[in-house]
Design a protein around this motif. Structure first.
Motif, PDB file in Angstrom:
ATOM      1  N   THR A 180       0.833  -1.203   0.000  1.00  0.00           N
ATOM      2  CA  THR A 180       0.000   0.000   0.000  1.00  0.00           C
ATOM      3  C   THR A 180       0.870   1.256   0.000  1.00  0.00           C
ATOM      4  OG1 THR A 180      -1.708  -1.178   1.238  1.00  0.00           O
ATOM      5  CG2 THR A 180      -1.839   1.222   1.207  1.00  0.00           C
ATOM      6  N   LYS A 181       0.542   2.182  -0.895  1.00  0.00           N
ATOM      7  CA  LYS A 181       1.293   3.444  -0.979  1.00  0.00           C
ATOM      8  C   LYS A 181       0.786   4.403   0.101  1.00  0.00           C
ATOM      9  CE  LYS A 181       2.055   3.111  -5.984  1.00  0.00           C
ATOM     10  NZ  LYS A 181       1.109   2.026  -6.358  1.00  0.00           N
ATOM     11  N   TRP A 217       5.430   7.585   0.380  1.00  0.00           N
ATOM     12  CA  TRP A 217       5.748   8.720  -0.485  1.00  0.00           C
ATOM     13  C   TRP A 217       6.889   9.557   0.086  1.00  0.00           C
ATOM     14  CZ3 TRP A 217       4.477   8.456  -5.234  1.00  0.00           C
ATOM     15  CH2 TRP A 217       3.295   7.824  -5.621  1.00  0.00           C
ATOM     16  N   LYS A 218       6.934   9.720   1.406  1.00  0.00           N
ATOM     17  CA  LYS A 218       8.044  10.440   2.022  1.00  0.00           C
ATOM     18  C   LYS A 218       9.363   9.692   1.790  1.00  0.00           C
ATOM     19  CE  LYS A 218       7.703  12.208   6.114  1.00  0.00           C
ATOM     20  NZ  LYS A 218       7.447  12.354   7.570  1.00  0.00           N
ATOM     21  N   SER A 219       9.322   8.383   1.960  1.00  0.00           N
ATOM     22  CA  SER A 219      10.529   7.579   1.734  1.00  0.00           C
ATOM     23  C   SER A 219      10.977   7.662   0.287  1.00  0.00           C
ATOM     24  CB  SER A 219      10.264   6.116   2.112  1.00  0.00           C
ATOM     25  OG  SER A 219       9.983   5.983   3.478  1.00  0.00           O
ATOM     26  N   PHE A 220      10.019   7.602  -0.614  1.00  0.00           N
ATOM     27  CA  PHE A 220      10.341   7.654  -2.035  1.00  0.00           C
ATOM     28  C   PHE A 220      11.016   8.982  -2.395  1.00  0.00           C
ATOM     29  CE2 PHE A 220       8.353   6.709  -6.500  1.00  0.00           C
ATOM     30  CZ  PHE A 220       9.623   6.531  -7.021  1.00  0.00           C
ATOM     31  N   GLY A 221      10.459  10.086  -1.904  1.00  0.00           N
ATOM     32  CA  GLY A 221      11.051  11.395  -2.175  1.00  0.00           C
ATOM     33  C   GLY A 221      12.455  11.524  -1.626  1.00  0.00           C
ATOM     34  N   SER A 222      12.649  11.078  -0.392  1.00  0.00           N
ATOM     35  CA  SER A 222      13.982  11.201   0.223  1.00  0.00           C
ATOM     36  C   SER A 222      14.984  10.266  -0.445  1.00  0.00           C
ATOM     37  CB  SER A 222      13.898  10.909   1.728  1.00  0.00           C
ATOM     38  OG  SER A 222      13.501   9.575   1.975  1.00  0.00           O
ATOM     39  N   TRP A 265       8.099   7.627 -14.737  1.00  0.00           N
ATOM     40  CA  TRP A 265       6.664   7.894 -14.708  1.00  0.00           C
ATOM     41  C   TRP A 265       6.007   6.898 -13.760  1.00  0.00           C
ATOM     42  CZ3 TRP A 265       2.604   4.913 -17.172  1.00  0.00           C
ATOM     43  CH2 TRP A 265       3.043   3.741 -17.781  1.00  0.00           C
ATOM     44  N   SER A 266       4.697   7.046 -13.564  1.00  0.00           N
ATOM     45  CA  SER A 266       4.022   6.274 -12.519  1.00  0.00           C
ATOM     46  C   SER A 266       3.995   4.768 -12.785  1.00  0.00           C
ATOM     47  CB  SER A 266       2.584   6.777 -12.329  1.00  0.00           C
ATOM     48  OG  SER A 266       1.867   6.716 -13.546  1.00  0.00           O
ATOM     49  N   GLY A 267       4.248   4.356 -14.032  1.00  0.00           N
ATOM     50  CA  GLY A 267       4.276   2.932 -14.324  1.00  0.00           C
ATOM     51  C   GLY A 267       5.626   2.287 -14.097  1.00  0.00           C
ATOM     52  N   PHE A 315       2.448  12.251 -16.460  1.00  0.00           N
ATOM     53  CA  PHE A 315       1.215  11.472 -16.449  1.00  0.00           C
ATOM     54  C   PHE A 315       0.596  11.383 -15.058  1.00  0.00           C
ATOM     55  CE2 PHE A 315       3.906   9.693 -19.879  1.00  0.00           C
ATOM     56  CZ  PHE A 315       3.138  10.110 -20.947  1.00  0.00           C
ATOM     57  N   GLY A 316       1.142  12.149 -14.103  1.00  0.00           N
ATOM     58  CA  GLY A 316       0.575  12.183 -12.753  1.00  0.00           C
ATOM     59  C   GLY A 316       0.899  10.938 -11.940  1.00  0.00           C
ATOM     60  N   GLY A 317       0.211  10.823 -10.801  1.00  0.00           N
ATOM     61  CA  GLY A 317       0.339   9.626  -9.975  1.00  0.00           C
ATOM     62  C   GLY A 317       1.301   9.724  -8.817  1.00  0.00           C
ATOM     63  N   PHE A 318       1.913  10.900  -8.589  1.00  0.00           N
ATOM     64  CA  PHE A 318       2.855  11.065  -7.485  1.00  0.00           C
ATOM     65  C   PHE A 318       2.249  12.007  -6.451  1.00  0.00           C
ATOM     66  CE2 PHE A 318       5.437   9.344 -10.745  1.00  0.00           C
ATOM     67  CZ  PHE A 318       6.564   8.786 -10.162  1.00  0.00           C
ATOM     68  N   ASP A 319       2.339  11.592  -5.193  1.00  0.00           N
ATOM     69  CA  ASP A 319       1.725  12.342  -4.093  1.00  0.00           C
ATOM     70  C   ASP A 319       2.546  13.583  -3.727  1.00  0.00           C
ATOM     71  OD1 ASP A 319      -0.474  11.821  -1.832  1.00  0.00           O
ATOM     72  OD2 ASP A 319       1.317  12.641  -0.874  1.00  0.00           O
ATOM     73  N   LYS A 320       1.864  14.575  -3.165  1.00  0.00           N
ATOM     74  CA  LYS A 320       2.516  15.816  -2.736  1.00  0.00           C
ATOM     75  C   LYS A 320       3.646  15.538  -1.752  1.00  0.00           C
ATOM     76  CE  LYS A 320       1.445  20.236  -0.469  1.00  0.00           C
ATOM     77  NZ  LYS A 320       0.378  21.036   0.193  1.00  0.00           N
ATOM     78  N   ALA A 321       3.470  14.529  -0.887  1.00  0.00           N
ATOM     79  CA  ALA A 321       4.498  14.207   0.113  1.00  0.00           C
ATOM     80  C   ALA A 321       5.812  13.785  -0.535  1.00  0.00           C
ATOM     81  CB  ALA A 321       3.993  13.098   1.037  1.00  0.00           C
ATOM     82  N   PHE A 322       5.742  13.201  -1.708  1.00  0.00           N
ATOM     83  CA  PHE A 322       6.944  12.808  -2.454  1.00  0.00           C
ATOM     84  C   PHE A 322       7.796  14.040  -2.762  1.00  0.00           C
ATOM     85  CE2 PHE A 322       8.714  12.697  -6.774  1.00  0.00           C
ATOM     86  CZ  PHE A 322       9.606  11.641  -6.678  1.00  0.00           C
TER      87      PHE A 322
END
Length: 289
Positions: A99-100, A105-110, A198-200, A232-239
């Motif tokens: 589950t995302k 998303w925080k981990s992904f961004g960092s 991209w999101s895929g 194409f979108g799909g990334f959260d603001k927290a990222f």
């Protein structure tokens, strides 16, 4: 599946051929992709023509191993890369989906910020590779503007012009963009890029950790990856917030992202047709000839 290829896969996995089970799944526009079950274990496999996209999977395997070797962000383990006279096969670790969450998303961004902090003296990569089905030339180059113009934007512009997907005026505007790249991109060290983010092309595993897939790796400007996340979108603001906390964005990042996205848009224009031209024209409208 080709019976000979079936046998070669069984031999590489050191598993009796009769115990292999192949199930097609989605996840690729140019490859046959699926789940391979063998002795109760799941693997992900890709199959493609060996001559149409030479060494496509070997280059992908090299990139996945390199990303994994940085021990920053996960990528699927490479089990086997097999090439015959007619076909190529890539067998990867099977990633169970999770589950995302906000923490994901925080981990992904960092983690992406940390990956981009891996630098090199030059832009480029040690070999040619692919972005989707398009070959990428990656000669080592001292500055980003030269690399992006000569190895990314203008080769695609030429292809699209020859295919009547762009006009001479479009081509002239793209040349104008290339003339102004050094004013848009302040000098930064080359960053290790996923290259097609991209999101895929990422997953969330069952430990809620980001996993990068289908890389088009090279050392480039970090805005390439960040721009692609918005296409194409799909990334959260927290990222984006987490990324900016660890590796602050430049003041003109939005302008950089629009220009960076010309590259994937030109690829999509070339592969899929004129529906992508309006987005290109919108960016080019800021560069009158």
């Amino acid at each position: 599946m080709n019976p000979t290829l079936h046998n070669i896969i069984a031999q590489n996995l050191k598993i009796p051929e009769g115990s292999l089970h192949f199930e097609l799944v989605g996840g690729g526009s140019i490859n046959e992709t699926g789940r391979l079950t063998a002795d109760g274990q799941n693997f992900f496999y890709k199959i493609n023509n060996a001559s149409k996209f030479p060494h496509l999977f070997q280059k992908e395997a090299n990139a996945l191993r390199y990303i994994s070797s940085q021990k920053i962000i996960k990528a699927p383990g490479v089990l086997h890369c097999i090439e015959t006279e007619s076909e190529q096969v890539l067998i990867l670790e099977w990633i169970k989906s999770g589950t995302k969450t906000h923490q994901f998303w925080k981990s992904f961004g960092s983690q992406l910020a940390a990956l981009h902090s891996i630098t090199n003296s030059h832009f480029g990569w040690e070999e040619q590779n692919y972005m989707g089905s398009i070959e990428q030339s990656n000669p080592w180059t001292e500055d980003w503007s030269s690399f992006f113009a000569s190895q990314r934007l203008m080769p695609l512009a030429e292809r699209c012009l020859q295919a009547n997907l762009l006009t001479v005026k479009h081509h002239q505007k793209l040349e104008k963009v290339c003339d102004q790249l050094s004013a848009v991109f302040e000098p930064e060290p080359p960053a290790l890029l996923h290259g097609d983010l991209w999101s895929g092309n990422f997953m969330c595993n069952d430990n809620e950790e980001p996993v990068l897939i289908d890389p088009a790796i090279y050392f480039g400007h970090r805005s390439i990856d960040l721009a692609m996340t918005t296409l194409f979108g799909g990334f959260d603001k927290a990222f984006y917030e987490a990324y900016h906390y660890y590796l602050p964005l430049p003041n003109n990042y939005q302008e950089q992202w629009k220009i960076c996205n010309l590259y994937p848009l030109l690829i999509h224009l070339y592969l899929f047709g004129s529906s992508y031209r309006p987005q290109i024209e919108q960016t080019l409208s800021n560069f009158p000839v």
